[in-house]
Motif scaffolding. Structure first.
Motif, PDB file in Angstrom:
ATOM      1  N   UNK A  27      -2.274   2.790 -16.422  1.00  0.00           N
ATOM      2  CA  UNK A  27      -2.196   3.816 -15.209  1.00  0.00           C
ATOM      3  C   UNK A  27      -2.902   3.146 -13.962  1.00  0.00           C
ATOM      4  N   UNK A  28      -4.226   2.923 -14.218  1.00  0.00           N
ATOM      5  CA  UNK A  28      -4.874   2.690 -13.157  1.00  0.00           C
ATOM      6  C   UNK A  28      -4.470   1.208 -12.572  1.00  0.00           C
ATOM      7  N   UNK A  29      -3.980   0.470 -13.228  1.00  0.00           N
ATOM      8  CA  UNK A  29      -3.438  -0.920 -12.747  1.00  0.00           C
ATOM      9  C   UNK A  29      -2.094  -0.672 -12.025  1.00  0.00           C
ATOM     10  N   UNK A  30      -1.342   0.116 -12.726  1.00  0.00           N
ATOM     11  CA  UNK A  30      -0.095   0.496 -12.008  1.00  0.00           C
ATOM     12  C   UNK A  30      -0.289   1.192 -10.617  1.00  0.00           C
ATOM     13  N   UNK A  31      -1.197   2.122 -10.684  1.00  0.00           N
ATOM     14  CA  UNK A  31      -1.536   3.187  -9.304  1.00  0.00           C
ATOM     15  C   UNK A  31      -1.814   1.828  -8.167  1.00  0.00           C
ATOM     16  N   UNK A  32      -2.891   0.971  -8.371  1.00  0.00           N
ATOM     17  CA  UNK A  32      -3.309   0.026  -7.479  1.00  0.00           C
ATOM     18  C   UNK A  32      -2.362  -1.347  -7.164  1.00  0.00           C
ATOM     19  N   UNK A  33      -1.355  -1.590  -8.122  1.00  0.00           N
ATOM     20  CA  UNK A  33      -0.322  -2.443  -8.076  1.00  0.00           C
ATOM     21  C   UNK A  33       0.927  -2.300  -8.568  1.00  0.00           C
ATOM     22  N   UNK A  34       1.661  -1.235  -7.839  1.00  0.00           N
ATOM     23  CA  UNK A  34       2.855  -0.799  -8.380  1.00  0.00           C
ATOM     24  C   UNK A  34       3.828  -1.710  -8.283  1.00  0.00           C
ATOM     25  N   UNK A  35       3.756  -2.722  -7.607  1.00  0.00           N
ATOM     26  CA  UNK A  35       4.776  -4.075  -7.191  1.00  0.00           C
ATOM     27  C   UNK A  35       4.520  -5.072  -8.365  1.00  0.00           C
ATOM     28  N   UNK A  36       3.505  -4.854  -9.248  1.00  0.00           N
ATOM     29  CA  UNK A  36       3.089  -5.846 -10.145  1.00  0.00           C
ATOM     30  C   UNK A  36       4.144  -5.843 -11.423  1.00  0.00           C
ATOM     31  N   UNK A 103     -12.278  -0.597 -11.875  1.00  0.00           N
ATOM     32  CA  UNK A 103     -11.101  -1.365 -12.276  1.00  0.00           C
ATOM     33  C   UNK A 103     -10.007  -1.108 -11.099  1.00  0.00           C
ATOM     34  N   UNK A 104      -9.705  -0.174 -10.466  1.00  0.00           N
ATOM     35  CA  UNK A 104      -9.147  -0.207  -9.225  1.00  0.00           C
ATOM     36  C   UNK A 104      -9.587  -0.957  -8.040  1.00  0.00           C
ATOM     37  N   UNK A 105     -10.814  -1.142  -8.118  1.00  0.00           N
ATOM     38  CA  UNK A 105     -11.291  -1.772  -6.709  1.00  0.00           C
ATOM     39  C   UNK A 105     -10.908  -3.297  -7.246  1.00  0.00           C
ATOM     40  N   UNK A 106     -11.162  -3.743  -8.458  1.00  0.00           N
ATOM     41  CA  UNK A 106     -11.016  -5.166  -8.887  1.00  0.00           C
ATOM     42  C   UNK A 106      -9.523  -5.407  -8.743  1.00  0.00           C
ATOM     43  N   UNK A 107      -8.757  -4.479  -9.316  1.00  0.00           N
ATOM     44  CA  UNK A 107      -7.139  -4.820  -9.115  1.00  0.00           C
ATOM     45  C   UNK A 107      -6.888  -4.826  -7.694  1.00  0.00           C
ATOM     46  N   UNK A 108      -7.403  -4.095  -6.780  1.00  0.00           N
ATOM     47  CA  UNK A 108      -6.961  -4.262  -5.399  1.00  0.00           C
ATOM     48  C   UNK A 108      -7.355  -5.359  -4.858  1.00  0.00           C
ATOM     49  N   UNK A 109      -8.725  -6.146  -5.171  1.00  0.00           N
ATOM     50  CA  UNK A 109      -9.321  -7.365  -4.834  1.00  0.00           C
ATOM     51  C   UNK A 109      -8.246  -8.433  -5.296  1.00  0.00           C
ATOM     52  N   UNK A 110      -7.936  -8.177  -6.604  1.00  0.00           N
ATOM     53  CA  UNK A 110      -6.955  -9.445  -6.715  1.00  0.00           C
ATOM     54  C   UNK A 110      -5.551  -9.367  -6.435  1.00  0.00           C
ATOM     55  N   UNK A 111      -5.138  -8.164  -6.219  1.00  0.00           N
ATOM     56  CA  UNK A 111      -3.747  -8.105  -5.409  1.00  0.00           C
ATOM     57  C   UNK A 111      -3.738  -8.653  -3.944  1.00  0.00           C
TER      58      UNK A 111
END
Length: 182
Positions: A27-36, A103-111
């Motif tokens: 859910x955290x990943x999908x929140x920060x990267x809904x287009x993934x 995890x949110x910040x890491x995902x945002x960084x990777x996006x």
């Protein structure tokens, strides 16, 4: 079978406590990267943008493995240092709360990293034909901000620019919160 179904099946294959942690991370990943795009790779859930992996995660008996490729781990090395790590991986113990904000910040960084890579590869005008891109570049237009200073008529006057490019340019400008000059 749809990708989401496969990830659902993956999560359901674990005991309830692991399922809960996996679901929180998902859910955290999908929140920060809904287009993934979500799928299974190397036997675990993976999330990709622009065809490139953002992060993977995996369930284990005592921990959740989290894989943000080396750059994600390097950028957050200090905050991840309190967790057991391997090359390109970190273990979040199940007997502790999942570090969802991290995890949110890491995902945002990777996006952002994947988007920068895509922009470097495609330039500021993805989806535009090569002649239209050259027409802009030959006139010193390399960014959407520069493009927004021009009218549609001025852009159409560029050698190599066709009318079919205008809707594509309008869409790119709109995505960036810009528009052609009136």
């Amino acid at each position: 079978m749809e990708r989401m179904d496969r990830v659902d099946e993956y999560i359901k294959s674990f005991p309830p406590n692991v399922q809960q942690a996996l679901s929180q991370i998902r859910a955290t990943i999908k929140k920060k990267a809904p287009q993934a795009i979500e799928s299974i790779s190397y036997g675990m859930p993976v999330y990709k943008t622009n065809g490139k992996p953002l992060v993977y995660f995996a369930g284990f008996k005592q921990h959740i493995g989290f894989y943000a490729t080396p750059t994600g781990h390097e950028a957050f090395a200090g905050e991840l240092s309190k967790y057991k790590q391997g090359k390109g991986s970190v273990q979040f113990p199940l007997d502790q709360p999942m570090p969802l904000e991290l995890i949110e910040r890491i995902v945002a960084f990777r996006v952002e990293e994947n988007e920068k890579e895509r922009m470097a590869k495609e330039g500021s005008f993805p989806g535009l034909s090569a002649p239209a891109k050259r027409a802009l570049e030959n006139n010193g237009i390399t960014t959407l901000e520069q493009l927004s200073r021009l009218t549609e008529k001025e852009v159409l006057s560029f050698h190599g620019m066709g009318k079919s490019s205008i809707p594509k340019l309008n869409a790119l400008l709109k995505q960036a919160g810009l528009a052609f000059n009136k």
